[in-house]
Design an enzyme around this catalytic site. Structure first.
Site, PDB file in Angstrom:
ATOM      1  N   LYS A  92     -28.576  20.157 -14.623  1.00 15.63           N
ATOM      2  CA  LYS A  92     -29.395  19.447 -15.353  1.00 15.63           C
ATOM      3  C   LYS A  92     -30.745  19.968 -15.016  1.00 15.63           C
ATOM      4  O   LYS A  92     -31.182  20.694 -14.186  1.00 15.63           O
ATOM      5  CB  LYS A  92     -29.281  17.919 -15.023  1.00 15.63           C
ATOM      6  CG  LYS A  92     -29.565  17.714 -13.412  1.00 15.63           C
ATOM      7  CD  LYS A  92     -29.274  16.210 -12.814  1.00 15.63           C
ATOM      8  CE  LYS A  92     -29.797  16.027 -11.248  1.00 15.63           C
ATOM      9  NZ  LYS A  92     -29.066  14.669 -10.750  1.00 15.63           N
ATOM     10  N   ARG A 115     -28.087   2.765 -10.134  1.00 14.79           N
ATOM     11  CA  ARG A 115     -28.659   3.334 -11.403  1.00 14.79           C
ATOM     12  C   ARG A 115     -27.454   3.248 -12.382  1.00 14.79           C
ATOM     13  O   ARG A 115     -27.311   2.216 -13.033  1.00 14.79           O
ATOM     14  CB  ARG A 115     -28.870   4.697 -11.038  1.00 14.79           C
ATOM     15  CG  ARG A 115     -30.023   5.083 -10.054  1.00 14.79           C
ATOM     16  CD  ARG A 115     -30.398   6.309  -9.686  1.00 14.79           C
ATOM     17  NE  ARG A 115     -29.482   7.291  -9.882  1.00 14.79           N
ATOM     18  CZ  ARG A 115     -29.688   8.710  -9.469  1.00 14.79           C
ATOM     19  NH1 ARG A 115     -30.805   9.014  -8.773  1.00 14.79           N
ATOM     20  NH2 ARG A 115     -28.848   9.675  -9.846  1.00 14.79           N
ATOM     21  N   TYR A 160     -63.571  23.132  -7.400  1.00  8.48           N
ATOM     22  CA  TYR A 160     -64.070  21.780  -7.685  1.00  8.48           C
ATOM     23  C   TYR A 160     -64.188  20.892  -6.371  1.00  8.48           C
ATOM     24  O   TYR A 160     -63.492  20.943  -5.264  1.00  8.48           O
ATOM     25  CB  TYR A 160     -63.076  21.060  -8.364  1.00  8.48           C
ATOM     26  CG  TYR A 160     -63.041  21.835  -9.714  1.00  8.48           C
ATOM     27  CD1 TYR A 160     -64.116  21.955 -10.527  1.00  8.48           C
ATOM     28  CD2 TYR A 160     -61.666  21.863 -10.386  1.00  8.48           C
ATOM     29  CE1 TYR A 160     -63.802  22.437 -11.900  1.00  8.48           C
ATOM     30  CE2 TYR A 160     -61.323  22.436 -11.505  1.00  8.48           C
ATOM     31  CZ  TYR A 160     -62.523  22.628 -12.409  1.00  8.48           C
ATOM     32  OH  TYR A 160     -62.482  23.322 -13.536  1.00  8.48           O
ATOM     33  N   MET A 193     -56.097  23.202 -12.498  1.00  5.42           N
ATOM     34  CA  MET A 193     -55.107  23.194 -13.590  1.00  5.42           C
ATOM     35  C   MET A 193     -54.519  24.645 -13.854  1.00  5.42           C
ATOM     36  O   MET A 193     -53.304  24.631 -13.876  1.00  5.42           O
ATOM     37  CB  MET A 193     -55.815  22.778 -14.909  1.00  5.42           C
ATOM     38  CG  MET A 193     -54.672  22.707 -15.906  1.00  5.42           C
ATOM     39  SD  MET A 193     -55.359  21.931 -17.957  1.00  5.42           S
ATOM     40  CE  MET A 193     -55.687  20.361 -17.433  1.00  5.42           C
TER      41      MET A 193
HETATM   42  C1  PLP Z   1     -28.505  15.136  -9.728  1.00  3.75           C
HETATM   43  C2  PLP Z   1     -27.079  14.755  -9.231  1.00  3.75           C
HETATM   44  C3  PLP Z   1     -26.138  15.486  -8.398  1.00  3.75           C
HETATM   45  C4  PLP Z   1     -26.594  16.515  -7.802  1.00  3.75           C
HETATM   46  O1  PLP Z   1     -27.378  16.179  -6.856  1.00  3.75           O
HETATM   47  P1  PLP Z   1     -28.035  17.436  -5.747  1.00  3.75           P
HETATM   48  O2  PLP Z   1     -28.329  16.443  -4.538  1.00  3.75           O
HETATM   49  O3  PLP Z   1     -29.064  18.161  -6.243  1.00  3.75           O
HETATM   50  O4  PLP Z   1     -26.683  18.146  -5.386  1.00  3.75           O
HETATM   51  C5  PLP Z   1     -24.901  14.905  -8.508  1.00  3.75           C
HETATM   52  N1  PLP Z   1     -24.393  13.871  -9.015  1.00  3.75           N
HETATM   53  C6  PLP Z   1     -25.326  13.052  -9.951  1.00  3.75           C
HETATM   54  C7  PLP Z   1     -24.671  11.829 -10.559  1.00  3.75           C
HETATM   55  C8  PLP Z   1     -26.589  13.465 -10.049  1.00  3.75           C
HETATM   56  O5  PLP Z   1     -27.347  12.876 -10.874  1.00  3.75           O
END
Ligand code: PLP
Length: 393
Positions: free
Chosen positions: A44, A157, A287, A335
């Site tokens: 992801k 969640r 800055y 930036m």
């Molecule tokens: C992001 C995620 C993972 C992976 O998490 P890591 O700690 O990066 O291994 C696994 N399961 C779900 C549902 C996630 O959202």
């Protein structure tokens, strides 16, 4: 003062080198560690900033048969990149108005967190079947949806709360019996607040599975843990472990290095020094003049800034490696650039500065960088912007 663009052999300013060999080695190692549980490689957030299609292809080469995509758009992108349905791709974050036709047609595994989602998936299966065989409405559906029911065991969640579980399961069983879906999995995600609370979550999942089985459900696999508990709590691995951070060589346990876990950080972030300037004692730089040189010194300009995802907090205590030696970031991170104080060392425009990497050339790892600014390595790598080309080796 030399402009880097005039140096013929160094046309690049900044880049993230992604070591796909290290990534594959991490995956092979993790697969061995979690066996007999399966390993899902989570890609992801554009592969935690490494580039999802490139890392997913490497994961498949390393023998991984499950990918975690999060969103359907990403899952479709992976299918379009040539990952066929011998590799399962799980998506679990959907718009409330999501329709699942393409997901069903492309054999995407779906993490289901509500009855409404389940009904939308069922409608999609009917419409895909209709499109494939408009004259045979009563014919058996040969592409049932691939469903994983998600129980909220405490993270609050995704997932259905335990009070809504029986209703979700009962409907899923009806749809299964009608050939509309397969119960590919049941799962949850841990809060990692404490071992005891994770144990309670695991017990909640076990109870939910027991109740579902009492109602007639049979799940093909159970999954619960991610990087942290997947390594630290072997008894919670169940049938599959979903790992992101570890696979990129970013261990998530406090005080544990990648090497301690047999992992190698996959990304190296580097930049070429754009300019070097000699300044006198007392001179303020960048800055707000938050840094004034305590002595005559040389400052070198590193062309990466907060627009690239580099936090302004990096001004405090973070170092960058040049020719094997560490130099502090001084003054505000802007930036597009920041300065390092290189003292009297002979640094030149075009020299390669390593911000973070595997740690083999004097540089910090991303985990060390993250510790210094009070965050986690995943936030840094997944937040790197599109101005940083990803280069694959
Ligand atoms: C992001 C995620 C993972 C992976 O998490 P890591 O700690 O990066 O291994 C696994 N399961 C779900 C549902 C996630 O959202």
């Amino acid at each position: 003062m030399t402009d880097v663009s005039s140096t013929p052999e160094s046309p690049w300013l900044r880049r993230a080198t992604v070591d796909l060999g290290a990534y594959r080695a991490n995956l092979r190692h993790l697969r061995e560690v979690v066996a007999p549980a399966e390993l899902m490689a989570v890609v992801k957030a554009d592969g935690y900033g490494h580039g999802a299609t490139a890392v997913a292809a490497a994961a498949v080469e390393a023998g991984v048969t499950w990918l975690g995509a999060l969103e359907l758009a990403n899952a479709h992108e992976l299918r379009a990149s040539g990952i066929g349905d011998s590799v399962s791709i799980l998506a679990w974050q959907f718009a409330s108005t999501e329709t699942f036709e393409r997901a069903v047609a492309e054999r995407i595994d779906l993490g289901i967190s509500s009855l409404a989602q389940l009904e939308a998936v069922a409608r999609a299966v009917a419409s895909v079947a209709e499109a494939l065989a408009p004259d045979a409405a009563a014919a058996p559906i040969d592409a049932p949806a691939l469903v994983h029911l998600n129980v909220d065991t405490g993270l609050h969640r995704d997932g259905v709360l335990v009070g809504e579980w029986d209703a979700l399961v009962s409907r899923a069983i009806e749809l299964r019996d009608a050939g509309i879906l397969r119960l590919r999995g049941v799962y949850s995600h841990l809060a990692e607040a404490s071992d005891d609370e994770d144990t309670e979550s695991a017990e909640t999942l076990t109870e939910a599975i027991g109740r579902a089985e009492g109602l007639g459900a049979r799940f093909e696999r159970r999954h619960l843990t991610a990087s942290s508990a997947g390594l630290e709590r072997p008894e919670l691995r169940l049938d599959m472990v979903r790992m992101g951070a570890n696979t990129y060589g970013i261990p998530v346990t406090d005080g544990v290095t990648a090497a301690d876990r047999g992992l190698v950080p996959v990304m190296t972030l580097s930049a070429r020094i754009a300019r070097v300037k000699r300044i006198a004692a007392g001179t303020g730089v960048s800055y707000d003049y938050t840094y004034r040189a305590p002595r005559d010194t040389t400052v070198a300009l590193v062309p990466i800034g907060y627009a690239d995802g580099l936090s302004r907090r990096s001004q405090h205590g973070v170092t960058v490696a040049l020719r094997g030696k560490r130099y502090p970031i001084v003054g505000r991170v802007a930036m597009d650039q920041f300065l390092i104080d290189v003292g009297d060392d002979p640094v030149e425009a075009g020299d390669e500065a390593t911000l973070f990497g595997p740690g083999t050339r004097g540089e910090l790892t991303v985990g060390e960088w993250a510790d210094l600014i009070g965050t986690i390595g995943e936030e840094i790598v997944s937040g790197l912007g599109p101005r940083i080309p990803r280069v694959y080796v």
